[in-house]
Design an enzyme around this catalytic site. Structure first.
Site, PDB file in Angstrom:
ATOM      1  N   LYS A  96       4.686  -2.794  -6.516  1.00  0.00           N
ATOM      2  CA  LYS A  96       5.924  -2.383  -6.658  1.00  0.00           C
ATOM      3  C   LYS A  96       6.345  -3.363  -5.728  1.00  0.00           C
ATOM      4  O   LYS A  96       8.108  -3.622  -5.316  1.00  0.00           O
ATOM      5  CB  LYS A  96       6.327  -1.198  -6.932  1.00  0.00           C
ATOM      6  CG  LYS A  96       7.203  -0.549  -7.847  1.00  0.00           C
ATOM      7  CD  LYS A  96       7.958  -1.127  -9.130  1.00  0.00           C
ATOM      8  CE  LYS A  96       9.605  -0.684  -8.959  1.00  0.00           C
ATOM      9  NZ  LYS A  96       9.860  -1.550  -9.998  1.00  0.00           N
ATOM     10  N   GLU A 140      14.524 -14.334 -16.459  1.00  0.00           N
ATOM     11  CA  GLU A 140      13.814 -12.732 -16.057  1.00  0.00           C
ATOM     12  C   GLU A 140      12.961 -12.642 -17.608  1.00  0.00           C
ATOM     13  O   GLU A 140      12.022 -12.369 -17.112  1.00  0.00           O
ATOM     14  CB  GLU A 140      14.970 -11.764 -16.040  1.00  0.00           C
ATOM     15  CG  GLU A 140      14.923 -10.530 -16.509  1.00  0.00           C
ATOM     16  CD  GLU A 140      14.049  -9.921 -14.828  1.00  0.00           C
ATOM     17  OE1 GLU A 140      13.528 -10.933 -14.190  1.00  0.00           O
ATOM     18  OE2 GLU A 140      13.718  -8.609 -15.261  1.00  0.00           O
ATOM     19  N   GLU A 158       4.453 -11.149 -15.876  1.00  0.00           N
ATOM     20  CA  GLU A 158       3.862 -10.249 -15.341  1.00  0.00           C
ATOM     21  C   GLU A 158       3.670  -9.660 -15.456  1.00  0.00           C
ATOM     22  O   GLU A 158       2.542  -8.844 -15.126  1.00  0.00           O
ATOM     23  CB  GLU A 158       5.132  -9.545 -14.412  1.00  0.00           C
ATOM     24  CG  GLU A 158       5.375 -10.142 -13.474  1.00  0.00           C
ATOM     25  CD  GLU A 158       7.017  -8.809 -13.075  1.00  0.00           C
ATOM     26  OE1 GLU A 158       7.535  -8.798 -13.322  1.00  0.00           O
ATOM     27  OE2 GLU A 158       6.822  -8.717 -11.919  1.00  0.00           O
ATOM     28  N   ASN A 181      -0.183   1.035   6.466  1.00  0.00           N
ATOM     29  CA  ASN A 181       0.504   0.166   5.290  1.00  0.00           C
ATOM     30  C   ASN A 181       1.405  -1.080   6.104  1.00  0.00           C
ATOM     31  O   ASN A 181       2.088  -1.353   7.289  1.00  0.00           O
ATOM     32  CB  ASN A 181       1.809   0.886   4.229  1.00  0.00           C
ATOM     33  CG  ASN A 181       2.584  -0.328   3.542  1.00  0.00           C
ATOM     34  OD1 ASN A 181       1.657  -1.418   3.627  1.00  0.00           O
ATOM     35  ND2 ASN A 181       3.209   0.221   3.653  1.00  0.00           N
ATOM     36  N   GLY A 182       0.661  -2.527   5.684  1.00  0.00           N
ATOM     37  CA  GLY A 182       1.428  -3.716   6.941  1.00  0.00           C
ATOM     38  C   GLY A 182       0.902  -5.050   6.755  1.00  0.00           C
ATOM     39  O   GLY A 182      -0.737  -4.393   6.524  1.00  0.00           O
ATOM     40  N   TRP A 208      -3.147  -1.963  -1.429  1.00  0.00           N
ATOM     41  CA  TRP A 208      -3.146  -3.760  -2.010  1.00  0.00           C
ATOM     42  C   TRP A 208      -3.821  -4.347  -0.658  1.00  0.00           C
ATOM     43  O   TRP A 208      -3.244  -4.580   0.048  1.00  0.00           O
ATOM     44  CB  TRP A 208      -2.075  -3.715  -2.028  1.00  0.00           C
ATOM     45  CG  TRP A 208      -1.044  -4.684  -3.117  1.00  0.00           C
ATOM     46  CD1 TRP A 208      -1.604  -4.675  -4.294  1.00  0.00           C
ATOM     47  CD2 TRP A 208      -0.711  -6.132  -2.608  1.00  0.00           C
ATOM     48  NE1 TRP A 208      -1.175  -6.029  -4.823  1.00  0.00           N
ATOM     49  CE2 TRP A 208      -0.919  -7.174  -3.971  1.00  0.00           C
ATOM     50  CE3 TRP A 208      -0.770  -6.953  -1.089  1.00  0.00           C
ATOM     51  CZ2 TRP A 208      -0.454  -8.007  -3.391  1.00  0.00           C
ATOM     52  CZ3 TRP A 208      -0.345  -7.851  -1.219  1.00  0.00           C
ATOM     53  CH2 TRP A 208       0.095  -8.615  -2.257  1.00  0.00           C
ATOM     54  N   CYS A 228       0.830  -1.310  -0.118  1.00  0.00           N
ATOM     55  CA  CYS A 228      -0.186   0.044  -0.053  1.00  0.00           C
ATOM     56  C   CYS A 228       0.819   1.040   0.540  1.00  0.00           C
ATOM     57  O   CYS A 228       1.968   1.317   0.523  1.00  0.00           O
ATOM     58  CB  CYS A 228      -0.587   0.114   1.383  1.00  0.00           C
ATOM     59  SG  CYS A 228      -1.220  -1.447   1.294  1.00  0.00           S
ATOM     60  N   LYS A 258       9.314 -11.281 -16.922  1.00  0.00           N
ATOM     61  CA  LYS A 258       8.590 -10.680 -17.796  1.00  0.00           C
ATOM     62  C   LYS A 258       7.645 -10.113 -18.243  1.00  0.00           C
ATOM     63  O   LYS A 258       6.723  -9.877 -18.742  1.00  0.00           O
ATOM     64  CB  LYS A 258       9.555  -8.989 -18.020  1.00  0.00           C
ATOM     65  CG  LYS A 258      11.217  -8.723 -17.979  1.00  0.00           C
ATOM     66  CD  LYS A 258      10.166  -7.501 -16.588  1.00  0.00           C
ATOM     67  CE  LYS A 258       9.999  -7.806 -15.795  1.00  0.00           C
ATOM     68  NZ  LYS A 258      11.122  -7.503 -14.525  1.00  0.00           N
ATOM     69  N   ARG A 261       2.054   1.103  -6.070  1.00  0.00           N
ATOM     70  CA  ARG A 261       2.136   0.392  -4.795  1.00  0.00           C
ATOM     71  C   ARG A 261       0.853  -0.590  -4.160  1.00  0.00           C
ATOM     72  O   ARG A 261       1.372  -1.329  -3.638  1.00  0.00           O
ATOM     73  CB  ARG A 261       2.639   1.230  -3.469  1.00  0.00           C
ATOM     74  CG  ARG A 261       3.599   1.977  -3.874  1.00  0.00           C
ATOM     75  CD  ARG A 261       3.912   2.516  -2.316  1.00  0.00           C
ATOM     76  NE  ARG A 261       4.391   1.828  -1.295  1.00  0.00           N
ATOM     77  CZ  ARG A 261       5.774   1.899  -1.104  1.00  0.00           C
ATOM     78  NH1 ARG A 261       6.794   2.475  -1.710  1.00  0.00           N
ATOM     79  NH2 ARG A 261       6.045   0.838  -0.148  1.00  0.00           N
ATOM     80  N   HIS A 298      14.922 -32.833 -20.286  1.00  0.00           N
ATOM     81  CA  HIS A 298      15.234 -33.498 -18.445  1.00  0.00           C
ATOM     82  C   HIS A 298      13.818 -33.129 -18.384  1.00  0.00           C
ATOM     83  O   HIS A 298      12.489 -33.638 -16.974  1.00  0.00           O
ATOM     84  CB  HIS A 298      15.660 -33.266 -17.467  1.00  0.00           C
ATOM     85  CG  HIS A 298      17.197 -33.725 -18.079  1.00  0.00           C
ATOM     86  ND1 HIS A 298      17.394 -34.707 -17.689  1.00  0.00           N
ATOM     87  CD2 HIS A 298      18.601 -32.717 -17.931  1.00  0.00           C
ATOM     88  CE1 HIS A 298      18.600 -35.151 -18.405  1.00  0.00           C
ATOM     89  NE2 HIS A 298      19.255 -33.643 -18.478  1.00  0.00           N
TER      90      HIS A 298
END
Ligand code: F6R
Length: 644
Positions: free
Chosen positions: A639, A519, A526, A113-114, A87, A2, A523, A37, A542
């Site tokens: 983020k 990566e 996401e 926040n938390g 969030w 948040c 990307k 955020r 494999h």
């Protein structure tokens, strides 16, 4: 997670000096900078000067919903306000569950926040004392708890907030405002809180990005600290009430870097900023020296250090530290973890020191044997990732040395880093998906490896196989090569058009390019929500090869090195099963049947991951743009992940 914002000061209702906007405008503007955020709901609470009451407006969905609602009630006369962008953790993202939350009297408003881990116990106790709760959130308990301490006789709002903070368990950063005093308290225990205090005004935010327009001098609250702002004065204490001095941190970010400047998305802008960010990451840290013995050590002339010197004065490692350690442990999350994997390859190649890379979230709960001789490197764009920082705290408790690579000056990770901090100097990264932070982390990791080698022993055998590499030229020329890759934007967009309807992708690479396969896949998933897997190319047979058919595009990272023939065999295996092959290559591979090839400039192997990353970012960006997803704020992602 948040985002929280607060302002108190002259405002439009106060004196002629200072910020003349309404506190609500200031808070709303701040929320716009924090939109990355959290973005499932938002709200503002302000002190209304016309009737001396707190008013609260909250809306589910994106911030535009709140802006629209606020535009109906303007103009507002107010000089104290707090705001929040959420969030969700506890309770669905509805209007009611959005912050701010008020106490029963409506005189106290909080944004948080938390996670309050003991909220259920506290809530039951408060309900027993007659408090009325209207949401299932953990955060609402803070407002009622403060109210309860006020009723129990706390002399000031500050005192009630302080006592309430001592009751909370978990991770929390919150702002609490009080109508009677027209004051704001900020409390930090875990997630970040930053302030700007000037001209009898105070600005609070969960990170520096909304604050840089007001000042480049910020104050970071540390864990277990409270800031109290009343009548234009700021007081700082710990949770026990002990007064503290303010430590000002200078931020060298340019406010204009936090706007899109003509690009469609922040992510696109940040991809295109990489040449200059890479330059900022290494300039003044690598300097050319003569090889005539006058400046450089003559015994270095045939080593990899020929012609340059690394200037990382902030790294406080000694030869004794490095010799005693015998290993390096990197801890990080997400893309920063993948940067860690690349830095492992680089460090092992250049320094011959074994490197272990651990996810912060795994490290903190496993029985990893930490020695006081160990050297830990934490990698984090935000410097506030709870899992990474907790892992480093464990290492610190065992007295290991801590270094960090981060983008945010003064962030929590920097306060733990007794062996030094290497700033990536990438500037604010607003797009949720990491781009310029990732490539600059690798650049900083390379400089650090060179510095470690310099401290340890330039003449040792480690890195001898690199003696043909002119590191100075390679590093200095890298931004130009990154720029050449950006010119491939349109052709990569054409490739994206062919594949954006696919539902699965495989990304394969070997050696130092394997983390880049991870990566690239991250990307894509996401921002486009396409399922993508990254694998070491040699592992394909494999297991993952079972997935390959004509509907499975496979992206290969192909480099003209000794592993090329092996990767080419893997390409043949994909072709034989009807899979479509896309290759990113630094040469013209002698092989037919590659559907699409993205040719990038060649570089020394240890620098190549930076260049191979850029086309993968561009490809993911265009695929997502064609799919019409929310690129800068992908669903479910935040983020800065400041909770577990
Ligand atoms: C991926 C991404 C995340 C972050 C991760 C760690 O694009 O952005 O995976 O890399 O959450 O964040 P920091 O680097 O701030 O610790």
């Amino acid at each position: 997670m948040c985002g929280i914002i607060g302002f108190s000061g002259a405002g439009n209702a106060g004196s002629k000096q200072g910020n003349c906007e309404s506190s609500v405008d200031i808070v709303l503007n701040g929320l716009k900078s924090l939109e990355y955020r959290g973005y499932d709901s938002s709200g503002v609470a302000y002190y209304d000067e016309t009737d001396n009451k707190i008013k609260s407006i909250k809306k589910s969905g994106k911030l535009v919903n709140l802006s629209a609602e606020l535009s109906c009630i303007k103009p507002v006369e107010s000089n104290t306000a707090i705001g929040h962008i959420r969030w969700a953790t506890h309770g669905r993202p509805t209007d009611d569950n959005a912050h701010p939350h008020l106490d029963c009297s409506g005189n106290i408003a909080i944004v948080h926040n938390g996670i309050i881990e003991n909220y259920a116990v506290l809530k039951n106790k408060l309900i027993g004392k007659g408090h009325k709760f209207i949401t299932p959130t953990d955060s609402e308990v803070i407002a009622h708890l403060i109210e309860d301490y006020m009723k129990d006789g706390a002399k000031t709002f500050y005192e009630a907030v302080r006592l309430a903070s001592l009751d909370l368990l978990g991770a929390f950063a919150f702002l609490a405002m009080n109508a009677d005093e027209k004051s704001i308290c900020a409390v930090k225990y875990g997630p970040p809180l930053v302030m700007v205090n000037k001209d009898k005004e105070i600005y609070f935010a969960s990170d520096v990005s909304p604050l840089i327009q007001y000042s480049d001098e910020v104050i970071y609250l540390k864990n277990s600290e409270i800031a109290y702002f009343k009548d234009g004065l700021l007081k700082l204490t710990d949770f026990k009430g002990k007064p503290l001095n303010k430590t000002v941190t200078k931020i060298d970010w340019d406010a204009s870097r936090a706007v899109k400047t003509g690009f469609s998305h922040f992510m696109q802008k940040e991809i295109f900023e990489q040449p200059s960010c890479l330059l900022d990451a290494f300039s003044s840290r690598i300097i050319s020296v003569k090889n005539d013995g006058s400046a450089a050590d003559s015994n270095k002339s045939d080593s990899i250090f020929s012609g340059f010197k690394i200037m990382l004065e902030d790294v406080r490692l000694t030869k004794k530290d490095i010799d005693k350690a015998g290993r390096i442990i990197i801890t990080a999350c997400g893309s920063s973890y993948y940067a860690g994997l690349v830095i492992k390859y680089i460090t092992e190649t250049i320094c011959g020191i074994p490197v272990i890379v651990e996810y912060g979230s795994e490290f903190r709960y496993e029985n990893f044997p930490v020695s006081k001789n160990d050297i830990f490197i934490g990698i984090s764009q935000s410097g506030e990732t709870a899992d990474t920082n907790s892992a480093l705290e464990i290492a610190k408790e065992k007295k290991a040395g801590i270094l960090s690579i981060t983008n945010v000056p003064g962030s929590q990770i920097t306060t733990m880093s007794d062996k030094g901090v290497i700033y990536t100097h990438a500037g604010p990264e607003i797009g949720v998906a990491s781009t310029k932070a990732f490539t600059t982390q690798i650049m900083c990791g390379l400089l650090l490896a060179l510095r470690i080698k310099e401290i340890k022993d330039t003449a040792s055998d480690a890195g001898k196989n690199l003696s043909g590499v002119n590191f100075f030229d390679e590093i200095v020329n890298l931004p130009k090569k990154a720029e050449q890759i950006l010119f491939l934007n349109d052709s990569i967009k054409e490739i994206a058009k062919k594949y954006y309807k696919n539902t699965n992708f495989l990304y394969l690479g070997r050696g130092i390019l394997y983390p880049i396969a991870l990566e690239g896949a991250l990307k894509l998933k996401e921002i486009s929500y396409i399922h993508a897997e990254g694998y070491p190319a040699g592992e394909m047979k494999h297991g993952p090869i079972a997935l390959v058919d004509e509907n499975m595009p496979v992206l290969f990272l192909l480099s003209n090195n000794m592993l090329a023939p092996k990767t080419i065999s893997n390409i043949e295996e994909i072709k034989a099963r009807g899979g479509k092959v896309i290759a990113v290559a630094d040469y013209e591979p002698d092989i037919d049947g590659i559907s699409d090839i993205i040719k990038i400039p060649a570089s020394a192997e240890v620098l190549s991951p930076i260049l191979y990353t850029i086309p993968l970012q561009i490809l993911a960006y265009h695929i997502a743009a064609l799919k019409g997803t929310d690129i800068d704020q992908p669903r479910n992602l935040a983020k800065s992940v400041t909770v577990e």
